[in-house]
Design an enzyme around this catalytic site. Structure first.
Site, mmCIF file in Angstrom:
data_model
loop_
_atom_site.group_PDB
_atom_site.id
_atom_site.type_symbol
_atom_site.label_atom_id
_atom_site.label_comp_id
_atom_site.label_asym_id
_atom_site.label_seq_id
_atom_site.Cartn_x
_atom_site.Cartn_y
_atom_site.Cartn_z
ATOM 1 N N ASP A 171 40.890 37.843 41.860
ATOM 2 C CA ASP A 171 41.598 37.737 43.132
ATOM 3 C C ASP A 171 42.909 36.978 42.960
ATOM 4 O OD1 ASP A 171 39.951 35.429 42.664
ATOM 5 O OD2 ASP A 171 40.335 34.776 44.714
ATOM 6 N N GLU A 197 37.879 33.296 43.663
ATOM 7 C CA GLU A 197 38.169 31.983 43.094
ATOM 8 C C GLU A 197 39.173 31.234 43.943
ATOM 9 O OE1 GLU A 197 40.341 28.988 40.619
ATOM 10 O OE2 GLU A 197 41.118 30.746 41.669
#
Length: 387
Positions: free
Chosen positions: A71, A137
Protein backbone atom coordinates in the site's frame (compact mmCIF):
# COMPACT_ATOMS: atom_id res chain seq x y z
CA UNK A 1 11.59 -8.29 -16.38
CA UNK A 2 14.21 -6.17 -14.65
CA UNK A 3 13.63 -4.13 -11.51
CA UNK A 4 12.80 -0.90 -13.35
CA UNK A 5 10.26 -2.64 -15.58
CA UNK A 6 8.62 -4.27 -12.59
CA UNK A 7 8.59 -0.98 -10.71
CA UNK A 8 6.82 0.61 -13.68
CA UNK A 9 4.07 -2.01 -13.39
CA UNK A 10 3.82 -1.84 -9.60
CA UNK A 11 3.55 1.96 -9.50
CA UNK A 12 0.71 1.68 -12.02
CA UNK A 13 -1.44 -0.01 -9.38
CA UNK A 14 -2.93 2.82 -7.28
CA UNK A 15 -2.80 0.85 -4.03
CA UNK A 16 -3.66 3.74 -1.70
CA UNK A 17 -4.48 2.25 1.69
CA UNK A 18 -8.14 3.28 1.54
CA UNK A 19 -8.52 1.17 -1.64
CA UNK A 20 -7.95 -2.47 -2.53
CA UNK A 21 -4.54 -3.91 -3.38
CA UNK A 22 -5.93 -7.04 -5.02
CA UNK A 23 -4.99 -6.07 -8.59
CA UNK A 24 -1.35 -5.77 -7.57
CA UNK A 25 -1.51 -9.04 -5.64
CA UNK A 26 -3.06 -10.80 -8.66
CA UNK A 27 -0.27 -9.48 -10.89
CA UNK A 28 2.40 -10.82 -8.53
CA UNK A 29 0.60 -14.15 -8.26
CA UNK A 30 0.49 -14.46 -12.04
CA UNK A 31 4.18 -13.53 -12.27
CA UNK A 32 5.08 -16.19 -9.70
CA UNK A 33 2.79 -18.78 -11.33
CA UNK A 34 4.64 -18.37 -14.61
CA UNK A 35 7.87 -19.12 -12.76
CA UNK A 36 6.40 -22.07 -10.84
CA UNK A 37 6.76 -20.44 -7.42
CA UNK A 38 4.49 -21.62 -4.62
CA UNK A 39 2.57 -18.84 -2.88
CA UNK A 40 -0.28 -18.25 -0.44
CA UNK A 41 -2.79 -15.39 -0.29
CA UNK A 42 -3.86 -14.26 3.20
CA UNK A 43 -6.92 -12.03 2.86
CA UNK A 44 -8.37 -9.32 5.06
CA UNK A 45 -11.62 -10.06 6.90
CA UNK A 46 -13.73 -8.40 4.20
CA UNK A 47 -11.75 -9.90 1.32
CA UNK A 48 -10.94 -6.56 -0.28
CA UNK A 49 -7.22 -6.74 0.48
CA UNK A 50 -4.61 -9.43 0.82
CA UNK A 51 -1.13 -10.30 1.96
CA UNK A 52 0.96 -12.59 -0.21
CA UNK A 53 3.50 -15.08 1.06
CA UNK A 54 5.79 -16.91 -1.37
CA UNK A 55 8.72 -19.31 -1.05
CA UNK A 56 11.59 -19.58 -3.50
CA UNK A 57 13.81 -22.54 -2.70
CA UNK A 58 13.55 -25.63 -0.52
CA UNK A 59 10.89 -26.05 2.14
CA UNK A 60 13.37 -26.06 5.03
CA UNK A 61 14.20 -23.95 8.06
CA UNK A 62 16.77 -21.17 7.97
CA UNK A 63 15.42 -19.04 5.13
CA UNK A 64 15.41 -15.27 4.74
CA UNK A 65 12.18 -13.26 4.65
CA UNK A 66 12.04 -10.16 2.45
CA UNK A 67 9.14 -8.09 3.73
CA UNK A 68 7.48 -5.21 1.91
CA UNK A 69 4.13 -3.43 2.06
CA UNK A 70 2.09 -2.99 -1.10
CA UNK A 71 0.00 0.00 0.00
CA UNK A 72 0.92 3.65 -0.50
CA UNK A 73 -0.21 6.95 1.00
CA UNK A 74 -2.68 9.22 -0.82
CA UNK A 75 -1.70 11.89 -3.32
CA UNK A 76 -4.76 14.08 -2.66
CA UNK A 77 -3.92 17.77 -2.48
CA UNK A 78 -0.23 17.29 -3.25
CA UNK A 79 1.29 19.40 -6.07
CA UNK A 80 2.65 16.60 -8.25
CA UNK A 81 4.33 17.62 -11.48
CA UNK A 82 4.02 14.12 -12.94
CA UNK A 83 1.29 11.47 -12.92
CA UNK A 84 1.85 9.83 -9.51
CA UNK A 85 0.76 6.43 -10.80
CA UNK A 86 2.93 6.43 -13.92
CA UNK A 87 6.65 5.77 -13.48
CA UNK A 88 8.42 8.80 -14.95
CA UNK A 89 12.15 9.24 -15.47
CA UNK A 90 13.54 12.62 -14.55
CA UNK A 91 15.23 14.89 -17.04
CA UNK A 92 18.09 17.38 -16.84
CA UNK A 93 19.53 17.56 -13.34
CA UNK A 94 16.96 14.93 -12.25
CA UNK A 95 17.82 12.41 -14.96
CA UNK A 96 18.89 9.76 -12.47
CA UNK A 97 15.51 9.66 -10.69
CA UNK A 98 12.36 7.59 -11.15
CA UNK A 99 9.22 9.43 -10.04
CA UNK A 100 5.93 7.92 -8.86
CA UNK A 101 3.96 7.17 -5.70
CA UNK A 102 5.56 4.25 -3.91
CA UNK A 103 8.83 4.30 -5.84
CA UNK A 104 10.86 4.51 -2.65
CA UNK A 105 8.15 3.59 -0.12
CA UNK A 106 8.38 0.77 -0.91
CA UNK A 107 7.66 -0.72 -4.30
CA UNK A 108 11.29 -0.25 -5.31
CA UNK A 109 12.32 -2.94 -2.84
CA UNK A 110 9.55 -5.25 -3.99
CA UNK A 111 10.56 -4.75 -7.64
CA UNK A 112 14.20 -5.60 -6.85
CA UNK A 113 13.12 -8.82 -5.12
CA UNK A 114 10.69 -9.91 -7.84
CA UNK A 115 13.27 -9.26 -10.57
CA UNK A 116 15.69 -11.62 -8.89
CA UNK A 117 13.25 -14.55 -8.54
CA UNK A 118 14.24 -16.24 -11.86
CA UNK A 119 17.92 -16.24 -10.87
CA UNK A 120 17.14 -17.54 -7.40
CA UNK A 121 15.17 -20.37 -9.00
CA UNK A 122 18.10 -21.20 -11.26
CA UNK A 123 20.42 -21.36 -8.27
CA UNK A 124 20.77 -24.28 -5.94
CA UNK A 125 19.54 -22.43 -2.87
CA UNK A 126 20.20 -24.36 0.31
CA UNK A 127 17.57 -22.40 2.25
CA UNK A 128 14.62 -20.44 0.87
CA UNK A 129 13.93 -16.81 0.18
CA UNK A 130 10.48 -15.83 1.43
CA UNK A 131 8.55 -12.92 -0.07
CA UNK A 132 6.13 -11.38 2.42
CA UNK A 133 3.97 -8.68 0.83
CA UNK A 134 1.49 -6.97 3.14
CA UNK A 135 -1.45 -4.58 3.01
CA UNK A 136 -2.36 -1.55 5.14
CA UNK A 137 1.06 -0.83 6.56
CA UNK A 138 0.53 2.89 6.07
CA UNK A 139 -2.56 2.94 8.31
CA UNK A 140 -1.11 1.14 11.31
CA UNK A 141 0.66 -2.03 10.11
CA UNK A 142 -2.72 -3.75 10.04
CA UNK A 143 -2.17 -6.56 7.55
CA UNK A 144 1.19 -8.03 8.51
CA UNK A 145 0.27 -9.76 11.81
CA UNK A 146 -1.99 -12.36 10.18
CA UNK A 147 0.67 -13.03 7.54
CA UNK A 148 3.34 -13.46 10.21
CA UNK A 149 1.02 -15.77 12.13
CA UNK A 150 0.52 -17.90 9.00
CA UNK A 151 4.24 -18.01 8.33
CA UNK A 152 5.10 -19.13 11.85
CA UNK A 153 2.26 -21.67 12.13
CA UNK A 154 2.41 -23.36 8.74
CA UNK A 155 5.97 -23.13 7.41
CA UNK A 156 9.55 -23.93 8.47
CA UNK A 157 11.01 -21.22 10.66
CA UNK A 158 13.10 -18.58 8.87
CA UNK A 159 16.43 -17.46 10.26
CA UNK A 160 16.20 -13.76 9.44
CA UNK A 161 13.84 -11.03 8.26
CA UNK A 162 14.78 -7.98 6.20
CA UNK A 163 12.09 -5.32 6.00
CA UNK A 164 12.83 -3.27 2.89
CA UNK A 165 11.77 0.22 3.95
CA UNK A 166 13.91 2.96 2.35
CA UNK A 167 17.18 3.26 4.31
CA UNK A 168 19.64 4.06 1.50
CA UNK A 169 20.68 0.40 1.82
CA UNK A 170 21.99 0.88 5.35
CA UNK A 171 20.94 -1.65 8.03
CA UNK A 172 18.59 -0.29 10.69
CA UNK A 173 18.27 -2.14 13.99
CA UNK A 174 15.78 -0.03 15.94
CA UNK A 175 12.71 2.11 15.43
CA UNK A 176 10.04 3.68 17.61
CA UNK A 177 6.61 2.21 18.21
CA UNK A 178 3.47 4.14 17.33
CA UNK A 179 -0.09 4.48 18.65
CA UNK A 180 -2.76 6.88 17.38
CA UNK A 181 -5.57 8.27 19.52
CA UNK A 182 -8.71 10.37 19.28
CA UNK A 183 -9.77 12.38 22.32
CA UNK A 184 -13.29 13.83 22.50
CA UNK A 185 -14.07 16.54 25.03
CA UNK A 186 -17.77 17.17 25.71
CA UNK A 187 -18.76 20.30 27.63
CA UNK A 188 -21.92 22.41 27.82
CA UNK A 189 -23.05 25.09 25.39
CA UNK A 190 -24.03 28.59 26.50
CA UNK A 191 -23.97 32.14 25.17
CA UNK A 192 -20.36 33.28 25.06
CA UNK A 193 -21.24 36.31 27.21
CA UNK A 194 -22.26 33.94 30.02
CA UNK A 195 -18.98 32.09 30.48
CA UNK A 196 -19.95 30.58 33.84
CA UNK A 197 -23.15 28.95 32.54
CA UNK A 198 -21.34 26.63 30.14
CA UNK A 199 -18.12 24.66 29.87
CA UNK A 200 -16.08 25.22 26.74
CA UNK A 201 -14.87 21.94 25.30
CA UNK A 202 -12.34 23.87 23.23
CA UNK A 203 -10.77 25.55 26.27
CA UNK A 204 -10.49 22.22 28.09
CA UNK A 205 -9.12 20.47 25.01
CA UNK A 206 -6.48 23.21 24.67
CA UNK A 207 -5.30 22.56 28.21
CA UNK A 208 -5.05 18.85 27.52
CA UNK A 209 -3.20 19.43 24.24
CA UNK A 210 -0.66 21.50 26.16
CA UNK A 211 -0.40 18.73 28.75
CA UNK A 212 0.44 16.23 25.99
CA UNK A 213 3.39 18.39 24.97
CA UNK A 214 4.41 18.74 28.62
CA UNK A 215 4.62 14.95 28.97
CA UNK A 216 7.19 14.91 26.20
CA UNK A 217 9.23 17.57 28.01
CA UNK A 218 9.08 15.51 31.21
CA UNK A 219 10.63 12.53 29.43
CA UNK A 220 13.64 14.61 28.46
CA UNK A 221 13.98 15.96 32.00
CA UNK A 222 13.86 12.39 33.34
CA UNK A 223 16.70 11.38 31.03
CA UNK A 224 14.57 8.87 29.12
CA UNK A 225 16.48 9.36 25.90
CA UNK A 226 18.31 7.32 23.28
CA UNK A 227 20.99 9.19 21.36
CA UNK A 228 20.81 6.78 18.42
CA UNK A 229 17.52 8.40 17.34
CA UNK A 230 17.28 11.76 15.57
CA UNK A 231 14.52 12.67 18.07
CA UNK A 232 16.15 11.22 21.15
CA UNK A 233 13.01 10.78 23.29
CA UNK A 234 9.53 9.40 22.84
CA UNK A 235 7.42 11.99 21.04
CA UNK A 236 3.80 13.00 21.58
CA UNK A 237 2.13 15.06 18.87
CA UNK A 238 -1.34 16.46 18.20
CA UNK A 239 -1.97 16.51 14.47
CA UNK A 240 -5.63 17.49 14.10
CA UNK A 241 -8.25 19.37 16.13
CA UNK A 242 -11.86 20.29 15.46
CA UNK A 243 -14.64 21.81 17.57
CA UNK A 244 -17.23 24.46 18.14
CA UNK A 245 -20.16 25.80 16.14
CA UNK A 246 -19.91 29.61 16.27
CA UNK A 247 -17.70 32.32 17.74
CA UNK A 248 -20.37 33.42 20.19
CA UNK A 249 -21.26 29.94 21.49
CA UNK A 250 -19.25 28.14 24.13
CA UNK A 251 -18.29 24.89 22.41
CA UNK A 252 -20.02 21.72 23.55
CA UNK A 253 -17.67 19.42 21.69
CA UNK A 254 -14.01 19.37 20.66
CA UNK A 255 -12.11 16.44 19.19
CA UNK A 256 -8.40 16.11 18.55
CA UNK A 257 -6.26 13.32 17.13
CA UNK A 258 -2.78 12.65 18.42
CA UNK A 259 -0.02 10.08 18.55
CA UNK A 260 2.66 8.57 20.74
CA UNK A 261 5.87 7.43 19.08
CA UNK A 262 7.71 5.63 21.84
CA UNK A 263 11.29 4.49 22.21
CA UNK A 264 11.82 0.72 22.42
CA UNK A 265 12.63 1.26 26.11
CA UNK A 266 9.39 3.13 26.83
CA UNK A 267 5.86 1.78 27.25
CA UNK A 268 3.16 3.64 25.31
CA UNK A 269 0.61 2.61 27.95
CA UNK A 270 2.54 4.39 30.68
CA UNK A 271 2.78 7.58 28.59
CA UNK A 272 -0.94 7.41 27.84
CA UNK A 273 -1.63 6.99 31.55
CA UNK A 274 0.06 10.33 32.27
CA UNK A 275 -2.23 12.08 29.81
CA UNK A 276 -5.28 10.20 31.09
CA UNK A 277 -4.53 11.26 34.68
CA UNK A 278 -4.63 14.90 33.60
CA UNK A 279 -7.81 14.25 31.62
CA UNK A 280 -9.52 12.85 34.71
CA UNK A 281 -8.64 15.94 36.74
CA UNK A 282 -9.93 18.23 34.01
CA UNK A 283 -13.09 16.14 33.67
CA UNK A 284 -13.76 16.34 37.41
CA UNK A 285 -13.45 20.11 37.27
CA UNK A 286 -15.80 20.32 34.27
CA UNK A 287 -18.43 18.25 36.08
CA UNK A 288 -18.68 20.75 38.95
CA UNK A 289 -20.55 22.98 36.46
CA UNK A 290 -21.78 20.39 33.93
CA UNK A 291 -22.34 16.88 35.32
CA UNK A 292 -22.78 15.53 31.79
CA UNK A 293 -19.29 16.67 30.72
CA UNK A 294 -16.72 14.07 29.72
CA UNK A 295 -13.30 13.43 28.21
CA UNK A 296 -12.98 10.16 26.29
CA UNK A 297 -9.83 8.89 24.56
CA UNK A 298 -9.94 5.97 22.14
CA UNK A 299 -7.08 4.22 20.39
CA UNK A 300 -7.32 4.40 16.60
CA UNK A 301 -4.97 1.48 16.05
CA UNK A 302 -3.35 -1.39 17.85
CA UNK A 303 0.06 -0.20 19.00
CA UNK A 304 2.69 -0.77 16.33
CA UNK A 305 5.52 -2.30 18.37
CA UNK A 306 8.93 -0.72 18.43
CA UNK A 307 11.94 -2.53 16.99
CA UNK A 308 14.59 -2.99 19.66
CA UNK A 309 18.27 -3.55 18.96
CA UNK A 310 18.35 -7.08 20.30
CA UNK A 311 18.14 -10.70 19.12
CA UNK A 312 19.00 -9.65 15.57
CA UNK A 313 22.45 -11.16 15.05
CA UNK A 314 21.51 -13.43 12.14
CA UNK A 315 19.78 -10.67 10.18
CA UNK A 316 22.34 -7.98 10.91
CA UNK A 317 25.32 -10.20 10.16
CA UNK A 318 23.73 -11.22 6.87
CA UNK A 319 23.24 -7.58 5.84
CA UNK A 320 26.80 -6.73 6.81
CA UNK A 321 28.10 -9.59 4.66
CA UNK A 322 25.97 -8.69 1.65
CA UNK A 323 26.63 -4.94 1.84
CA UNK A 324 30.23 -4.95 3.04
CA UNK A 325 29.01 -2.48 5.67
CA UNK A 326 29.04 -2.41 9.45
CA UNK A 327 26.17 0.06 9.83
CA UNK A 328 23.47 -0.35 12.48
CA UNK A 329 21.27 2.72 12.74
CA UNK A 330 17.93 3.73 14.26
CA UNK A 331 14.95 5.55 12.75
CA UNK A 332 11.99 7.45 14.20
CA UNK A 333 9.32 6.06 11.89
CA UNK A 334 7.48 2.82 12.59
CA UNK A 335 7.45 -0.30 10.40
CA UNK A 336 6.35 -3.93 10.44
CA UNK A 337 9.79 -4.95 11.72
CA UNK A 338 8.70 -4.84 15.36
CA UNK A 339 5.88 -7.27 14.58
CA UNK A 340 8.33 -9.78 13.11
CA UNK A 341 10.58 -9.33 16.15
CA UNK A 342 7.67 -9.99 18.50
CA UNK A 343 7.18 -13.30 16.67
CA UNK A 344 10.72 -14.23 17.66
CA UNK A 345 12.42 -13.63 14.31
CA UNK A 346 15.76 -11.78 14.04
CA UNK A 347 14.82 -8.63 12.10
CA UNK A 348 16.46 -5.57 10.59
CA UNK A 349 15.35 -2.90 8.12
CA UNK A 350 17.27 -2.35 4.89
CA UNK A 351 16.05 -1.14 1.52
CA UNK A 352 16.71 1.20 -1.40
CA UNK A 353 15.66 4.84 -1.47
CA UNK A 354 15.49 7.62 1.10
CA UNK A 355 12.76 8.07 3.69
CA UNK A 356 13.14 11.79 2.94
CA UNK A 357 11.29 11.18 -0.33
CA UNK A 358 8.49 9.08 1.16
CA UNK A 359 4.96 10.55 1.33
CA UNK A 360 6.09 13.64 -0.63
CA UNK A 361 4.72 15.06 -3.88
CA UNK A 362 6.99 13.92 -6.71
CA UNK A 363 8.20 10.96 -4.65
CA UNK A 364 11.17 9.36 -6.36
CA UNK A 365 13.90 6.78 -6.07
CA UNK A 366 17.38 7.28 -7.46
CA UNK A 367 18.19 4.76 -10.17
CA UNK A 368 21.48 4.17 -8.37
CA UNK A 369 19.50 3.07 -5.30
CA UNK A 370 17.41 0.67 -7.37
CA UNK A 371 20.63 -0.75 -8.77
CA UNK A 372 22.04 -1.10 -5.24
CA UNK A 373 18.89 -2.97 -4.22
CA UNK A 374 19.31 -5.32 -7.17
CA UNK A 375 22.93 -6.01 -6.27
CA UNK A 376 21.81 -6.81 -2.73
CA UNK A 377 19.30 -9.37 -4.05
CA UNK A 378 21.95 -10.94 -6.28
CA UNK A 379 24.37 -11.19 -3.36
CA UNK A 380 21.64 -12.75 -1.22
CA UNK A 381 21.14 -15.52 -3.81
CA UNK A 382 24.85 -16.22 -3.92
CA UNK A 383 24.99 -16.34 -0.13
CA UNK A 384 22.07 -18.74 0.17
CA UNK A 385 23.55 -21.14 -2.36
CA UNK A 386 26.27 -21.89 0.17
CA UNK A 387 24.24 -21.48 3.38
Amino acid sequence: MNAEELLDTLVGFATVSRDSNLELIAFVEDYLDQLGVEHWRIESDDGTKANLLARIGPNVEGGVVLSGHTDVVPVDGQPWTTDPFTLTQGTGDNEGRLYGRGTCDMKGFIACALAEVPRWLASDLKVPVWLALSYDEEVGCVGAPRMIKRLMASHPRPAAVIVGEPTLMEPIVAHKGATNFRTTVTGRESHSSQVYQGVSAIHVAARLVTRIEDVMAELKEEGRVDESFSVIHSSLHVGRIEGGTAINIMARRCTFEWEIRHLPTDDARELLARVEASAKRLEADMRTRAPEASIVTEALNTTVPALADRDNREALTLCHELLDSQGAGAVAYATEAGQFQLAGLPTVICGPGSIGQAHQPDEYIDISQLEAGSRFMQALGERLRTA
